[in-house]
Design an enzyme around this catalytic site. Structure first.
Site, mmCIF file in Angstrom:
data_model
loop_
_atom_site.group_PDB
_atom_site.id
_atom_site.type_symbol
_atom_site.label_atom_id
_atom_site.label_comp_id
_atom_site.label_asym_id
_atom_site.label_seq_id
_atom_site.Cartn_x
_atom_site.Cartn_y
_atom_site.Cartn_z
ATOM 1 N N GLN A 87 20.276 -9.509 29.806
ATOM 2 C CA GLN A 87 19.540 -9.899 31.025
ATOM 3 C C GLN A 87 19.150 -8.659 31.851
ATOM 4 O O GLN A 87 18.146 -8.677 32.556
ATOM 5 C CB GLN A 87 20.396 -10.823 31.901
ATOM 6 N N ASP A 110 28.342 -16.456 40.008
ATOM 7 C CA ASP A 110 28.119 -17.827 39.516
ATOM 8 C C ASP A 110 29.040 -18.819 40.202
ATOM 9 O O ASP A 110 28.739 -20.005 40.289
ATOM 10 C CB ASP A 110 28.295 -17.881 38.002
ATOM 11 N N ARG A 137 25.675 -26.619 32.000
ATOM 12 C CA ARG A 137 26.441 -25.348 31.928
ATOM 13 C C ARG A 137 27.621 -25.489 32.883
ATOM 14 O O ARG A 137 27.458 -26.031 33.985
ATOM 15 C CB ARG A 137 25.588 -24.138 32.340
ATOM 16 N N GLY A 164 20.455 -18.189 35.472
ATOM 17 C CA GLY A 164 20.714 -17.711 36.828
ATOM 18 C C GLY A 164 21.231 -18.890 37.646
ATOM 19 O O GLY A 164 20.639 -19.977 37.609
ATOM 20 N N ALA A 165 22.335 -18.666 38.358
ATOM 21 C CA ALA A 165 23.018 -19.774 39.029
ATOM 22 C C ALA A 165 22.093 -20.617 39.919
ATOM 23 O O ALA A 165 22.014 -21.841 39.749
ATOM 24 C CB ALA A 165 24.204 -19.223 39.818
ATOM 25 N N ASN A 211 31.291 -14.037 37.415
ATOM 26 C CA ASN A 211 29.909 -13.572 37.217
ATOM 27 C C ASN A 211 29.782 -13.123 35.768
ATOM 28 O O ASN A 211 30.761 -13.150 35.000
ATOM 29 C CB ASN A 211 29.585 -12.433 38.202
HETATM 30 O O1 MRU Z 1 24.118 -16.428 31.908
HETATM 31 P P1 MRU Z 1 23.226 -16.150 33.063
HETATM 32 O O2 MRU Z 1 22.114 -15.228 32.738
HETATM 33 O O3 MRU Z 1 22.742 -17.430 33.735
HETATM 34 O O4 MRU Z 1 24.164 -15.412 34.119
HETATM 35 C C1 MRU Z 1 23.633 -15.073 35.364
HETATM 36 C C2 MRU Z 1 24.548 -14.313 36.237
HETATM 37 O O5 MRU Z 1 25.685 -14.060 35.912
HETATM 38 C C3 MRU Z 1 24.031 -13.939 37.596
HETATM 39 O O6 MRU Z 1 24.647 -12.782 38.060
HETATM 40 C C4 MRU Z 1 24.297 -15.071 38.598
HETATM 41 O O7 MRU Z 1 23.931 -16.307 38.072
HETATM 42 C C5 MRU Z 1 23.606 -14.856 39.879
HETATM 43 S S1 MRU Z 1 21.831 -15.093 39.775
HETATM 44 C C6 MRU Z 1 21.251 -14.945 41.364
#
Ligand code: MRU
Length: 344
Positions: A187, A228, A86, A50-51, A238
């Site tokens: 997720q 993201d 990342r 999550g970002a 995203n």
């Molecule tokens: O690969 P992830 O699970 O880190 O990807 C997360 C997302 O794409 C979310 O939509 C984004 O980070 C927003 S979290 C508030």
């Protein structure tokens, strides 16, 4: 550092612990993230994901390492290793830029600690602001669709898109949430389903391929996703699959909203084409693995394409709900990515 607890981060005994998001919801394991190698490993494996959360975990670890006596040069190196953990979510880079500035202070141990705690406190407040601004856009009786996981697990607060949904539900405006599973890493099916259950918000889990027919049959009133990275022109990177939903929403005349803190904005990226997209391991597509076990169904030698994110062009987005307010398509079309006072 003082004891700290969010849904998926803990600071206790002056060490960082993370809730393993790969093992949820079957297992709730708190794992040590006591050094850079451990945390980078968790970030690669999406045990921390999550970002906003990636940036906060990296900042807290740096502050704790400073408290434990790490030298300034060592911390500067660790910061760069964490920055590269990342590539797509810009919150990591934005948070670490602030930590880098704190590292230049004479009393950098104190400054790093203060800055990391400030980032956590700010993130909580950002989430509340987003929930407030976004819930005002939700109509009574809404059946909302969301993608990936954008809740308390992914932030220090109530979440971004999921925070909006939760606030709108508290206001009695949400009838149902369609949760798509979010292949390949699930997720949605694992984390968002779990969070909505904990919040007692009515939801139905669907596979990603079911969204189109739900929209065609008039069962989706709006779509809410996180981000993201948001480019200067409003294009949004995203979780992979977001773009397909935006195209579908456009075709079916369904509002498509992006909820994100200003720490997700990257004005250095002129458009979505400039956003780096993370490529991930083939094994995530040839099979599935988690605390439920693992299985591979594709041939051992299958060639695979596995981008973790896609880019949704600004033209498909009905509104960008930031902690600072709502950016409208009209503002973006005029070349101004700024919240407008009258957006709501
Ligand atoms: O690969 P992830 O699970 O880190 O990807 C997360 C997302 O794409 C979310 O939509 C984004 O980070 C927003 S979290 C508030």
């Amino acid at each position: 550092m003082q004891t700290l607890q969010t849904t998926s981060l803990q600071v206790r005994d002056n060490q960082l612990w993370i809730l393993d998001q790969q093992a949820l919801p079957q297992q709730k394991n708190w794992l040590p993230a006591h050094d850079v190698a451990q945390l980078v490993g968790h970030i690669h494996a999406l045990r921390v994901r999550g970002a906003p959360l990636i940036g906060l975990s990296a900042s807290l670890l740096l502050a704790l390492l400073a408290e434990q006596g790490a030298a300034r040069e060592e911390l500067a190196q660790s910061l760069e290793v964490l920055r590269a953990a990342r590539p797509t979510a810009v919150n990591l880079m934005n948070n670490l830029d602030r930590m880098k500035l704190a590292l230049t202070q004479a009393d950098f141990v104190f400054a790093l600690g203060q800055e990391a705690l400030r980032l956590v406190a700010e993130d909580r407040q950002l989430c509340d602001n987003i929930a407030e601004a976004g819930s005002a856009l939700v109509r009574p009786g809404s059946r909302l669709l969301t993608h990936c996981n954008t809740g308390g697990l992914a932030t220090a607060g109530v979440g971004t898109a999921l925070g909006v949904i939760a606030r709108a539900h508290q206001q009695g405006k949400v009838t149902n949430v369609w949760v798509d599973e979010t292949r390949p890493l699930l997720q949605g099916g694992r984390l968002t389903a779990w969070e909505l259950g904990e919040l007692a918000i009515p939801y139905q889990l669907i596979t990603d391929s079911m969204a189109a027919s739900l929209m065609a049959s008039g069962q989706v009133d709006a779509i809410w996703v996180g981000a993201d990275r948001i480019a200067a022109n409003g294009d949004v990177a995203n979780k992979i699959g977001t773009y397909s939903l935006a195209v579908l929403a456009h075709y079916h005349h369904i509002p498509f909203y992006v909820a994100a803190p200003h720490t997700t904005l990257d004005r250095q990226c002129a458009s979505g084409r400039d956003i780096p997209i993370e490529q991930r391991a083939a094994s995530e597509v040839t099979g599935v693995a988690g605390s439920f076990g693992s299985v591979q169904w594709a041939p051992e030698t299958a060639a695979v394409f596995n981008p973790a994110f896609d880019v949704t062009p600004a033209a498909l987005i009905s509104g960008w709900v930031l902690d600072t307010g709502v950016v409208t398509p009209e503002a973006v079309a005029a070349g101004v990515f700024q919240p407008s006072a009258d957006a709501r």
